[in-house]
Design an enzyme around this catalytic site. Structure first.
Site, PDB file in Angstrom:
ATOM      1  N   LYS A  49      -0.460   0.475  15.137  1.00 25.01           N
ATOM      2  CA  LYS A  49       0.916   0.496  15.642  1.00 25.01           C
ATOM      3  C   LYS A  49       1.253  -0.634  16.618  1.00 25.01           C
ATOM      4  O   LYS A  49       2.434  -0.851  16.920  1.00 25.01           O
ATOM      5  CB  LYS A  49       1.206   1.841  16.330  1.00 25.01           C
ATOM      6  CG  LYS A  49       1.295   2.993  15.366  1.00 25.01           C
ATOM      7  CD  LYS A  49       2.539   2.863  14.500  1.00 25.01           C
ATOM      8  CE  LYS A  49       2.494   3.721  13.259  1.00 25.01           C
ATOM      9  NZ  LYS A  49       2.942   3.041  12.049  1.00 25.01           N
ATOM     10  N   TYR A  52       3.083   6.962   9.953  1.00 28.20           N
ATOM     11  CA  TYR A  52       2.282   5.810   9.533  1.00 28.20           C
ATOM     12  C   TYR A  52       3.155   4.690   8.985  1.00 28.20           C
ATOM     13  O   TYR A  52       2.961   3.518   9.321  1.00 28.20           O
ATOM     14  CB  TYR A  52       1.220   6.229   8.497  1.00 28.20           C
ATOM     15  CG  TYR A  52       0.121   5.196   8.376  1.00 28.20           C
ATOM     16  CD1 TYR A  52      -1.074   5.353   9.063  1.00 28.20           C
ATOM     17  CD2 TYR A  52       0.304   4.044   7.603  1.00 28.20           C
ATOM     18  CE1 TYR A  52      -2.072   4.390   8.985  1.00 28.20           C
ATOM     19  CE2 TYR A  52      -0.676   3.073   7.516  1.00 28.20           C
ATOM     20  CZ  TYR A  52      -1.867   3.256   8.207  1.00 28.20           C
ATOM     21  OH  TYR A  52      -2.842   2.292   8.132  1.00 28.20           O
ATOM     22  N   HIS A  57       0.842  -1.197   0.000  1.00 32.66           N
ATOM     23  CA  HIS A  57       0.000   0.000   0.000  1.00 32.66           C
ATOM     24  C   HIS A  57       0.874   1.242   0.000  1.00 32.66           C
ATOM     25  O   HIS A  57       1.609   1.491   0.949  1.00 32.66           O
ATOM     26  CB  HIS A  57      -0.925   0.014   1.228  1.00 32.66           C
ATOM     27  CG  HIS A  57      -2.124  -0.851   1.073  1.00 32.66           C
ATOM     28  ND1 HIS A  57      -3.358  -0.515   1.565  1.00 32.66           N
ATOM     29  CD2 HIS A  57      -2.280  -2.046   0.453  1.00 32.66           C
ATOM     30  CE1 HIS A  57      -4.220  -1.474   1.244  1.00 32.66           C
ATOM     31  NE2 HIS A  57      -3.587  -2.404   0.590  1.00 32.66           N
ATOM     32  N   TYR A 103      -9.878   5.580   6.321  1.00 29.81           N
ATOM     33  CA  TYR A 103     -10.171   6.010   7.692  1.00 29.81           C
ATOM     34  C   TYR A 103     -11.206   7.113   7.589  1.00 29.81           C
ATOM     35  O   TYR A 103     -10.974   8.110   6.890  1.00 29.81           O
ATOM     36  CB  TYR A 103      -8.912   6.571   8.366  1.00 29.81           C
ATOM     37  CG  TYR A 103      -7.857   5.532   8.702  1.00 29.81           C
ATOM     38  CD1 TYR A 103      -7.872   4.880   9.927  1.00 29.81           C
ATOM     39  CD2 TYR A 103      -6.839   5.214   7.801  1.00 29.81           C
ATOM     40  CE1 TYR A 103      -6.907   3.932  10.259  1.00 29.81           C
ATOM     41  CE2 TYR A 103      -5.861   4.270   8.118  1.00 29.81           C
ATOM     42  CZ  TYR A 103      -5.901   3.632   9.352  1.00 29.81           C
ATOM     43  OH  TYR A 103      -4.935   2.706   9.676  1.00 29.81           O
ATOM     44  N   PRO A 114      -5.998   1.130  18.360  1.00 27.47           N
ATOM     45  CA  PRO A 114      -5.650   0.534  17.059  1.00 27.47           C
ATOM     46  C   PRO A 114      -5.581   1.511  15.890  1.00 27.47           C
ATOM     47  O   PRO A 114      -5.130   1.136  14.810  1.00 27.47           O
ATOM     48  CB  PRO A 114      -6.769  -0.488  16.838  1.00 27.47           C
ATOM     49  CG  PRO A 114      -7.894  -0.012  17.673  1.00 27.47           C
ATOM     50  CD  PRO A 114      -7.309   0.685  18.848  1.00 27.47           C
TER      51      PRO A 114
HETATM   52  C1  PHB Z   1      -6.997  -3.962  10.382  1.00 25.99           C
HETATM   53  O1  PHB Z   1      -6.849  -4.287   9.181  1.00 25.99           O
HETATM   54  O2  PHB Z   1      -7.476  -4.745  11.201  1.00 25.99           O
HETATM   55  C2  PHB Z   1      -6.576  -2.601  10.786  1.00 25.99           C
HETATM   56  C3  PHB Z   1      -5.972  -1.769   9.858  1.00 25.99           C
HETATM   57  C4  PHB Z   1      -5.580  -0.503  10.236  1.00 25.99           C
HETATM   58  C5  PHB Z   1      -5.790  -0.063  11.503  1.00 25.99           C
HETATM   59  C6  PHB Z   1      -6.376  -0.904  12.453  1.00 25.99           C
HETATM   60  C7  PHB Z   1      -6.775  -2.174  12.082  1.00 25.99           C
HETATM   61  O3  PHB Z   1      -5.436   1.192  11.848  1.00 25.99           O
END
Ligand code: PHB
Ligand code: APR
Length: 389
Positions: free
Chosen positions: A296, A384, A72, A200, A292
């Site tokens: 991280k 990130y 990504h 997001y 989450p």
């Molecule tokens: C996930 O794919 O479970 C996931 C991805 C990004 C995040 C949190 C969880 O920030």
């Protein structure tokens, strides 16, 4: 029984450390409270920083990840009905790899089994003794029998609910904690991901995240009340709520289907200091938790493993204690930066029950600044994709 290192906990931190040490000729035993299948049944995030990928390469367990993981180069952020893109590759030169933590853990277990290294499952009553002396040992019970392993070092990789952190005397330990007034309801479904990238979303109805595991396996989350239970949420209610929180063009192409896993996780920020007491080292969730948002948790466990692995190699190969002495300080410097990022990114995207109109304006201004300012985008991207070790 004797081992150079006893690793308590066979989650990603313990397994990765064990594999790296094995490749350097340092012998470690892993003690795990549950079964292998239980550990592999846990669904966790799946975004790997390049630092973690490099460690997996070094551990010899990156083949499947290279073949099946998704590269990504950026992510998308939705707010106020709009969506913008942050290009990690252009801003930092680095991508992230989307590969389920469960799959990574499976690869580590397979590699460990192939080396013949000792893993003891379903252990009980694990206790650490004399960690502040020169001859520590670990005791545990298995199938009713008591066992003792004498060792040089103990790595506490037993997660947030483990016993290792508690082995450090209370008067030497300081804990920092923040809880958040909401949780994440997560759904895994056998449906194609709604987008090539993660999305997001900040919406009036609360946070949402669109993530994925592979071409036909998606992971979605919505912010929910802490008092909610997964059973309260039918699949139909989940999909309807997720749609409401996404920009229309995204919601319109969301493929839905039956959930194959549904769970609620609370959000927490937590750090314990120090991360070393004599010959005991804390690693991963045993020492710290992040919310989450930004994925991280696993990556932070990996940077701890990096510092500890190098400290132990330096000790065994050069008889130099410098890495050991400085382990806690080095690990914590990076831990706090990731804590800051996860806390900040959470605060940017969620609805807080006590947010007043001024707070909401601040959140909108912060989002607009991220959308419009290249320096802010770069700072975001650097965090990130992972700050350097
Ligand atoms: C996930 O794919 O479970 C996931 C991805 C990004 C995040 C949190 C969880 O920030
Ligand atoms: N004795 C032995 N094993 C234990 C004990 C104990 N007393 N207590 C806990 N364990 C085991 C757990 O069963 C688990 O398998 O330690 C392991 C810890 O694994 P994780 O909780 O996954 O923690 P860690 O390896 O630090 O991984 C960090 O993975 O858990 C996610 O959110 C976390 O993404 C982060 C990353």
């Amino acid at each position: 029984m004797r081992a150079q290192v006893v690793i308590i906990g066979g989650g990603p931190a313990g397994l990765l450390l064990g594999q790296l040490l094995h490749r350097r000729g340092i012998e470690a035993v892993v003690l795990e409270r549950k079964t292998r299948d239980y550990v592999l049944g846990r669904i966790r995030a799946g975004v790997l920083e390049s630092g973690l990928v490099a460690l997996l390469e070094e551990a010899g367990v990156a083949n499947r990840l290279r073949a099946e993981g998704f590269v990504h180069d950026g992510t998308r952020i939705a707010a106020g009905g709009e969506i913008f893109h942050v290009d990690f590759k252009a801003l930092t030169g680095k991508p992230v790899i989307v590969y389920g933590q469960t799959e990574m853990t499976r690869d580590l277990y397979d590699a460990r089994a192939a080396t013949g290294a000792r893993t003891v499952f379903e252990v009980d009553h694990v206790a650490i003794h004399d960690a502040d002396g020169d001859a520590p040992f670990v005791t545990y019970a298995q199938s009713g029998a008591e066992h003792r392993i004498d060792c040089d070092f103990v790595a506490g990789c037993d997660g947030f609910h483990g016993i290792s952190r508690q082995a450090i005397p209370l008067n030497l330990r300081r804990e920092y904690e923040k809880t958040y007034p909401f949780g994440w309801l997560g759904v895994l479904s056998r449906t194609p991901p709604v987008d090539e990238e993660l999305i997001y979303a900040n919406s009036e109805r609360g946070f949402a995240l669109c993530s994925m595991r592979n071409d036909n396996l998606s992971r979605y989350y919505i912010q929910c009340a802490l008092s909610d239970h997964p059973e309260d949420w039918t699949d139909a209610a989940f999909w309807a709520e997720l749609r409401r929180r996404l920009p229309e063009e995204i919601a319109a192409r969301l493929a839905t289907g039956p959930s194959i896993e549904k769970s609620i996780a609370p959000l927490r920020s937590f750090v314990t200091e120090p991360m070393r007491w004599g010959r005991l080292f804390l690693c991963g969730d045993a020492a710290h938790i992040v919310p989450p948002t930004g994925a991280k948790g696993l990556n932070l466990a990996a940077s701890d493993v990096h510092y500890l692995y190098h400290a132990l190699a330096q000790f065994y190969e050069e008889r130099d204690r410098e890495g050991i002495e400085r382990y806690s300080e080095r690990a914590l410097l990076r831990v706090w930066k990731a804590e800051r990022f996860s806390w900040w990114f959470s605060s940017l995207l969620h609805r807080y029950p006590d947010q007043n109109p001024f707070d909401l304006k601040m959140q909108q201004a912060e989002l607009a600044f991220l959308r419009d300012n290249p320096a802010q985008q770069r700072a975001f991207a650097e965090n990130y994709v992972g700050l350097p070790y």
